[in-house]
Design a protein around this motif. Structure first.
Motif, short mmCIF file in Angstrom:
data_model
loop_
_atom_site.label_atom_id
_atom_site.label_comp_id
_atom_site.label_asym_id
_atom_site.label_seq_id
_atom_site.Cartn_x
_atom_site.Cartn_y
_atom_site.Cartn_z
N THR A 4 47.84 40.35 48.67
CA THR A 4 48.66 39.46 49.98
C THR A 4 47.88 38.52 50.78
O THR A 4 48.75 37.86 51.60
CB THR A 4 49.08 40.69 51.15
OG1 THR A 4 47.76 41.25 51.40
CG2 THR A 4 49.80 41.74 50.42
N SER A 50 44.21 38.11 54.53
CA SER A 50 45.71 37.92 54.68
C SER A 50 46.02 37.70 56.04
O SER A 50 45.58 38.02 56.94
CB SER A 50 46.44 39.22 54.14
OG SER A 50 46.15 39.70 52.88
N LEU A 70 51.04 41.18 56.45
CA LEU A 70 50.41 42.76 56.35
C LEU A 70 51.48 43.90 56.76
O LEU A 70 51.68 44.85 56.35
CB LEU A 70 49.13 42.95 56.64
CG LEU A 70 48.01 42.08 56.01
CD1 LEU A 70 46.52 42.46 56.90
CD2 LEU A 70 47.81 42.69 54.70
N ALA A 124 54.44 43.91 54.71
CA ALA A 124 54.26 44.33 53.35
C ALA A 124 54.05 45.80 53.29
O ALA A 124 54.68 46.64 52.75
CB ALA A 124 53.10 43.65 52.81
N VAL A 161 56.41 38.44 46.42
CA VAL A 161 55.49 39.48 46.60
C VAL A 161 56.14 40.69 47.37
O VAL A 161 56.21 41.91 46.93
CB VAL A 161 54.23 38.95 47.24
CG1 VAL A 161 53.30 40.23 47.59
CG2 VAL A 161 53.39 38.18 46.57
N CYS A 181 47.30 46.44 49.92
CA CYS A 181 47.31 45.06 50.15
C CYS A 181 45.83 44.41 49.54
O CYS A 181 45.11 44.40 50.48
CB CYS A 181 47.65 44.75 51.68
SG CYS A 181 49.19 45.34 52.31
N PRO A 198 55.45 34.33 48.97
CA PRO A 198 55.22 35.45 49.91
C PRO A 198 56.61 36.51 49.54
O PRO A 198 56.45 37.54 49.61
CB PRO A 198 55.31 34.83 50.98
CG PRO A 198 54.29 33.78 51.13
CD PRO A 198 55.03 33.28 49.82
#
Length: 509
Positions: free
Chosen positions: A102, A146, A151, A154, A118, A140, A115
């Motif tokens: 990440t 990151s 974060l 994610a 991802v 991650c 991004p």
């Protein structure tokens, strides 16, 4: 009520990624048995998609090890996840551990993904993993480099897709304790779901893996990812024994408990060291040979008056001094098999016959054979990673003295051919190395490491010899144990050079 921190052991996955380490399936099973006795909550058995050997090891551990939740690592792609699920099919309790990078540098340079791509992959693949198991961990990779809000995105996306544990690794050992505490505190507030466990996984590139892991626990993480002896990629992982014993000794600071049976720590450390060929440094906290030794006169005086003057932990608390003397030259197969099973060391009947013969031979030299002796003999007969399939050591001899240059003679069977040669060197080890290299026609090889360590005390105690050899763009290692140091040296050198010979001859893929 005191919280519980779950111990996630990655010795067999991240730990085995240590340079120069390659464990056989039998050796991984032996370590897994000890980790189960130790009481780890999660046992990361490997990365099934990495190789057929990894898949087999994870499958065997999933089938045979009871107690911990068996975990398999998978990248964020369907093939990895499905392979992990297949490897875990026979586990009583299974977890798939899915990860993707990440950090900007990893997304751009390694993944070559935006991004947004991802995030989409996280959502899709966590859902795929959840189709196979109820327990999914999402990591991650390179979390500490990151962007914090990414974060959060994610992590929340992974939770919505079905992840039950979120791991925020310090993949390259970059962060500091204060910085990591602040990061985990922010993530805990931003992803405020009481059903989700936050996890830490720290590397030791700056020597801060344990300190950072403890900061993560202080900030609210209730899973910590660790490895026995701190082994792992580059400078290694946070050490299980250091994290656990800090939580044990300083409950007044951390206010958490764990499920580890601390008396099993020392045996776990010794077993991992023996099977990986990675010595434990003498001044290593908790498990180093100097951890409970006191040399200073002032310290010795204090210890004689009250052990707590200079010991904050007792050696007995981590299993020092608890080795059991069990076997001798008169021991039968039943006693031998029973003790091997108690130690988690599996062997066939023919292998037990070979082990028993070694035990009887050693028993002629020393009255008692302890667990370290037995583990070393088992590794020689059963667990070796690289046992030559096409060569056999027939005979060796070394001549040396105060006024003679050391000379060695060796005889090696290669297929149906007997090869004999000699070598001389600065010492008996060098002479043996030269003789084996000449017998196997190996030029341009170097003995890069020679390590001798006692396994058990006494004049007739076993000693372990580990060698590393470089040549032909390949590094190989050999290991042997014997009460005769030169015999162990000859066997270890032959093992390493024979494997290299077979690589050169394309006998080993």
């Amino acid at each position: 009520m005191t919280d519980t921190v779950r111990i996630f052991d990655t010795t067999l996955r991240d730990g085995e990624q240590s340079p120069g380490v390659a464990l056989s399936t039998q050796e991984k099973l032996a370590i897994a048995e000890q980790l189960a006795r130790l009481g780890v909550d999660y046992l990361e058995a490997g990365f099934p998609q990495a190789s057929p050997g990894d898949f087999e090891a994870v499958s065997r551990i999933a089938e045979n090890i009871k107690g911990p939740t068996i975990t398999a690592l998978a990248r964020c792609n369907r093939q990895d996840i499905e392979q992990a699920a297949r490897a875990l099919e026979k586990a009583d309790k299974a977890r798939i551990h899915v990860f993707i990078a990440t950090s900007p540098i990893h997304m751009q340079a390694k993944l070559r993904m935006t991004p947004e791509q991802v995030l989409e992959r996280i959502d899709q693949m966590v859902r795929v993993a959840r189709m196979y198991v109820d327990d999914v961990e999402f990591s991650c990779e390179d979390a500490t480099r990151s962007q914090v809000e990414f974060l959060v995105q994610a992590g929340q996306l992974a939770v919505d897709a079905g992840a039950t544990t979120l791991n925020f690794p310090d993949t390259v050992g970059y962060t500091t304790p204060r910085e990591y505490f602040q990061l985990i505190t922010h993530l805990r507030k931003a992803i405020a779901d009481p059903r989700i466990t936050l996890s830490v996984h720290c590397h030791d590139d700056l020597g801060l893996a344990v300190a950072n892991s403890l900061s993560g626990i202080e900030a609210g993480c209730r899973q910590v990812e660790v490895a026995i002896n701190g082994i792992g990629e580059r400078a290694g992982n946070a050490s299980l024994e250091e994290v656990v014993m800090t939580l044990t000794a300083r409950q007044d600071q951390y206010h958490v408990q764990h499920h580890i049976k601390t008396q099993e720590i020392y045996r776990a450390s010794q077993l991992v060291s023996q099977l990986t060929g990675m010595p434990v440094q003498p001044n290593k906290a908790i498990v180093g040979k100097n951890a409970f030794r006191h040399e200073s006169g002032i310290h010795q005086d204090g210890m004689l008056k009250d052990r707590s003057t200079y010991e904050i932990l007792t050696p007995e608390a981590v299993g020092w001094g608890m080795t059991k003397l069990v076997l001798g030259k008169h021991s039968g197969r039943h006693a031998l098999r029973q003790r091997l099973e108690e130690l988690g060391l599996h062997a066939t009947q023919s292998q037990i016959d070979q082990i028993q013969q070694r035990v009887k031979t050693l028993g002629e030299l020393k009255s008692d054979i302890n667990d370290q002796d037995l583990e070393a003999i088992w590794q020689e007969e059963v667990g070796q990673v690289r046992r030559s399939r096409n060569t056999e050591l027939v005979h060796w001899q070394v001549s040396t003295g105060s006024h003679n240059r050391p000379v060695a003679y060796v005889s090696v069977r290669v297929g149906q051919e007997i090869r004999e040669d000699s070598g001389s060197g600065d010492g008996p080890v060098h002479a043996l190395f030269q003789a084996f290299a000449r017998a196997l026609s190996l030029d341009h090889v170097q003995l890069t490491s020679y390590h001798l360590a006692p396994i058990s005390p006494g004049e007739a105690g076993l000693a372990s010899v580990r060698v590393e050899i470089h040549g032909y763009d390949c590094e190989t290692r050999g290991q042997a144990a014997d009460s005769d140091v030169m015999k162990a040296t000859a066997v270890a050198l032959h093992e390493a050079l024979a494997y290299l010979f077979e690589r050169v001859q394309n006998v080993v893929a």
